[in-house]
Design a protein around this motif. Structure first.
Motif, PDB file in Angstrom:
ATOM      1  N   GLU B  30      -0.149   3.276   7.237  1.00 31.44           N
ATOM      2  CA  GLU B  30      -1.099   3.741   6.239  1.00 31.44           C
ATOM      3  C   GLU B  30      -0.869   3.001   4.907  1.00 31.44           C
ATOM      4  O   GLU B  30      -1.813   2.518   4.268  1.00 31.44           O
ATOM      5  N   ILE B  31       0.374   2.923   4.517  1.00 33.59           N
ATOM      6  CA  ILE B  31       0.733   2.233   3.278  1.00 33.59           C
ATOM      7  C   ILE B  31       0.365   0.754   3.384  1.00 33.59           C
ATOM      8  O   ILE B  31      -0.230   0.179   2.475  1.00 33.59           O
ATOM      9  N   ALA B  32       0.709   0.167   4.527  1.00 36.77           N
ATOM     10  CA  ALA B  32       0.414  -1.253   4.750  1.00 36.77           C
ATOM     11  C   ALA B  32      -1.084  -1.506   4.645  1.00 36.77           C
ATOM     12  O   ALA B  32      -1.524  -2.447   3.975  1.00 36.77           O
ATOM     13  N   ALA B  33      -1.864  -0.654   5.292  1.00 35.69           N
ATOM     14  CA  ALA B  33      -3.322  -0.821   5.276  1.00 35.69           C
ATOM     15  C   ALA B  33      -3.846  -0.736   3.837  1.00 35.69           C
ATOM     16  O   ALA B  33      -4.678  -1.537   3.421  1.00 35.69           O
ATOM     17  N   HIS B  34      -3.334   0.216   3.087  1.00 35.52           N
ATOM     18  CA  HIS B  34      -3.780   0.415   1.707  1.00 35.52           C
ATOM     19  C   HIS B  34      -3.514  -0.816   0.854  1.00 35.52           C
ATOM     20  O   HIS B  34      -4.271  -1.123  -0.068  1.00 35.52           O
ATOM     21  N   LEU B  35      -2.437  -1.510   1.144  1.00 35.23           N
ATOM     22  CA  LEU B  35      -2.052  -2.667   0.329  1.00 35.23           C
ATOM     23  C   LEU B  35      -2.471  -3.993   0.954  1.00 35.23           C
ATOM     24  O   LEU B  35      -2.127  -5.062   0.434  1.00 35.23           O
ATOM     25  N   ASN B  36      -3.187  -3.907   2.064  1.00 34.34           N
ATOM     26  CA  ASN B  36      -3.596  -5.126   2.769  1.00 34.34           C
ATOM     27  C   ASN B  36      -2.439  -6.039   3.134  1.00 34.34           C
ATOM     28  O   ASN B  36      -2.505  -7.251   2.944  1.00 34.34           O
ATOM     29  N   VAL B  37      -1.398  -5.438   3.641  1.00 28.91           N
ATOM     30  CA  VAL B  37      -0.313  -6.227   4.218  1.00 28.91           C
ATOM     31  C   VAL B  37      -0.062  -5.689   5.630  1.00 28.91           C
ATOM     32  O   VAL B  37      -0.607  -4.660   6.021  1.00 28.91           O
ATOM     33  N   LYS B  38       0.748  -6.398   6.398  1.00 28.08           N
ATOM     34  CA  LYS B  38       1.058  -5.959   7.744  1.00 28.08           C
ATOM     35  C   LYS B  38       2.151  -4.894   7.712  1.00 28.08           C
ATOM     36  O   LYS B  38       2.983  -4.889   6.790  1.00 28.08           O
ATOM     37  N   ALA B  40       4.843  -4.658   9.235  1.00 19.43           N
ATOM     38  CA  ALA B  40       6.195  -5.235   9.166  1.00 19.43           C
ATOM     39  C   ALA B  40       6.595  -5.509   7.727  1.00 19.43           C
ATOM     40  O   ALA B  40       7.747  -5.299   7.334  1.00 19.43           O
ATOM     41  N   THR B  41       5.637  -5.979   6.963  1.00 16.12           N
ATOM     42  CA  THR B  41       5.884  -6.287   5.552  1.00 16.12           C
ATOM     43  C   THR B  41       6.197  -5.009   4.776  1.00 16.12           C
ATOM     44  O   THR B  41       7.167  -4.941   4.018  1.00 16.12           O
ATOM     45  N   LYS B  47      12.231  -0.086   2.938  1.00 19.90           N
ATOM     46  CA  LYS B  47      13.696  -0.063   2.984  1.00 19.90           C
ATOM     47  C   LYS B  47      14.286  -0.431   1.618  1.00 19.90           C
ATOM     48  O   LYS B  47      15.270   0.162   1.170  1.00 19.90           O
ATOM     49  N   LYS B  48      13.648  -1.398   0.990  1.00 18.87           N
ATOM     50  CA  LYS B  48      14.123  -1.842  -0.322  1.00 18.87           C
ATOM     51  C   LYS B  48      13.951  -0.742  -1.378  1.00 18.87           C
ATOM     52  O   LYS B  48      14.845  -0.512  -2.200  1.00 18.87           O
ATOM     53  N   LEU B  49      12.811  -0.063  -1.334  1.00 23.83           N
ATOM     54  CA  LEU B  49      12.546   0.992  -2.324  1.00 23.83           C
ATOM     55  C   LEU B  49      13.443   2.203  -2.102  1.00 23.83           C
ATOM     56  O   LEU B  49      13.841   2.883  -3.046  1.00 23.83           O
TER      57      LEU B  49
END
Ligand SMILES: [Mn+2]
Ligand SMILES: [Mn+2]
Ligand SMILES: [Mn+2]
Ligand SMILES: [Mn+2]
Lengths: 231, 231
Positions: B30-38, B40-41, B47-49
């Motif tokens: 869901e987060i990935a879709a919102h930000l237009n990234v995959k 995996a990204t 993990k970093k956050l």
DNA sequence: TACAAATGTTAGCCTACTCTAACAAAATAA
DNA sequence: TTATTTTGTTAGAGTAGGCTAACATTTGTA
């Protein structure tokens, strides 16, 4: 679309060549130092910018902006100085605070934003440091900048900034009715105590040389391209 | 100091959880879709956050903002909406043009800039889309938003935006004396032709339902946190 | 309950920008 | 004109952020 980094290299090259006046091109180490990166880093970027035809560069040679590179660099400078003017005029920033934030704002991409900002600020000609703001067409006239104490008697000039920022000084500036873009006429200089008599808004004041040397002005006559500042 | 990217992830998480109201946490896809990234990204960044203690996240679990993460996210939203208001109110941008530029401006780092901008805009409460602007303290009251045609008869409300942007509509809005933050009282609705009689600036007008449904308003009564917009 | 679909993770690779260390060329001074 | 210093380049490596392909886990459905 250029990255922030690419824009900063173009701007550095503009500052080190055209804006500093005496040079046509800049060396790799010089560019690197200006941008606080290592020469190896700058070298990579110079090759990249050459590839994009934004600079002229040959191995072991100096670099210079191409016409399109210069155009882009001037665009960035335009944005930088418009934002500095905005911060100073509208948001109560002091002249020494504006640069840092403008370094960020200059990279915002939106031609509409730049043009509307220009209009909103009433097409300013000088930023708070007294540097000329390039027009939308990329033209930049550069003033004969000096301080008020250097201005000849009997001549008019325009205030374009201050060199000091203490509140006592600023309050004095305000009391005399001075601000950026105000006309000032130098009426006389008292040989005995060196006080300078000026006219602002039709009123006369005597100011000390200490005061006058912290007021940046531009003579009425403006000549093409050649300034020393790098902000 | 967070990167643009990190800020965008925090903002995405805020929008997908608290601002959308019904959820406490959001999934990786869901987060990935919102930000237009995959996915995996997004997974890497989550993990970093988590490492930076800005979000709560466990492998194969949903993510949510920690207190400090939420604080930072709200800061970004505050900046976004203040800039949108600036563009709309001061630079003649239309309500549908402001978002894109605000996406860039929201990442400028300078607390002085934000506070001075807020002051310059006279501490606005709503942005041009009618979304609440968080205060400097991170408080954000969220209004009961509706369109003018949904407002009950006899009640007052405040205009917070428009849903249409044609010049004919905007001219009409102007002619009636309406603009953002203007008080409107709904006097009556004509059962026959559904015209709505309103009072603005002490003057009375009859407007069509078509007009009224393109005027965004907020009822006088405002209740805590809960909006649907993501701008 | 078992299996399929949806969701989430890992490994490996890429580009942009940066660095250090080693090396090459050019400029300057002896 | 050779030697030294200054300047510029290359190679190799790291971090941030992104991707694809393969794999793992969870969820939902038959
Ligand atoms: Mn500057
Ligand atoms: Mn400046
Ligand atoms: Mn928006
Ligand atoms: Mn908005």
């Amino acid at each position: 679309m250029l990255s922030f980094t690419e824009e900063n290299y173009l701007k550095a090259l503009l500052h080190l060549t055209i804006e500093t006046g005496d040079k046509e091109e800049a060396g790799t180490n010089e560019i690197a130092a200006h941008l606080n990166v290592k020469p190896a880093t700058a070298n990579d970027m110079l090759k990249k910018l050459k590839e994009k035809k934004l600079i002229d560069y040959e191995k072991y040679g100096k670099s210079s902006l191409t016409t399109s590179g210069r155009k882009l660099a001037i665009e960035v400078v335009r944005k930088h100085r418009l934002w500095e003017t905005f911060l100073y005029e509208k948001l109560e920033f002091t002249w020494d605070e504006v640069h840092e934030v403008a370094e960020q704002l200059e990279h915002i991409q939106s031609s509409k934003l730049v043009d509307k900002l220009d209009k909103f600020l009433n097409y300013p000609v000088f930023d708070p440091h007294g540097d000329a703001i390039p027009t939308a067409k990329g033209e930049m006239k550069v003033p004969l900048k000096k301080t008020l104490n250097e201005q000849e008697i009997g001549r008019s000039c325009m205030m374009i900034g201050v060199k000091e920022n203490s509140s006592s000084f600023l309050q004095y500036v305000d009391k005399v009715g001075l601000s950026i873009n105000k006309k000032i006429k130098v009426l006389s200089k008292q040989p005995y105590d060196e006080l300078i008599e000026i006219e602002v808004n039709g009123k006369r004041f005597s100011v000390s040389p200490k005061f006058a040397e912290n007021i940046l002005i531009v003579s009425e006559d403006v000549e093409p391209m050649n300034t020393k500042r790098k902000n």
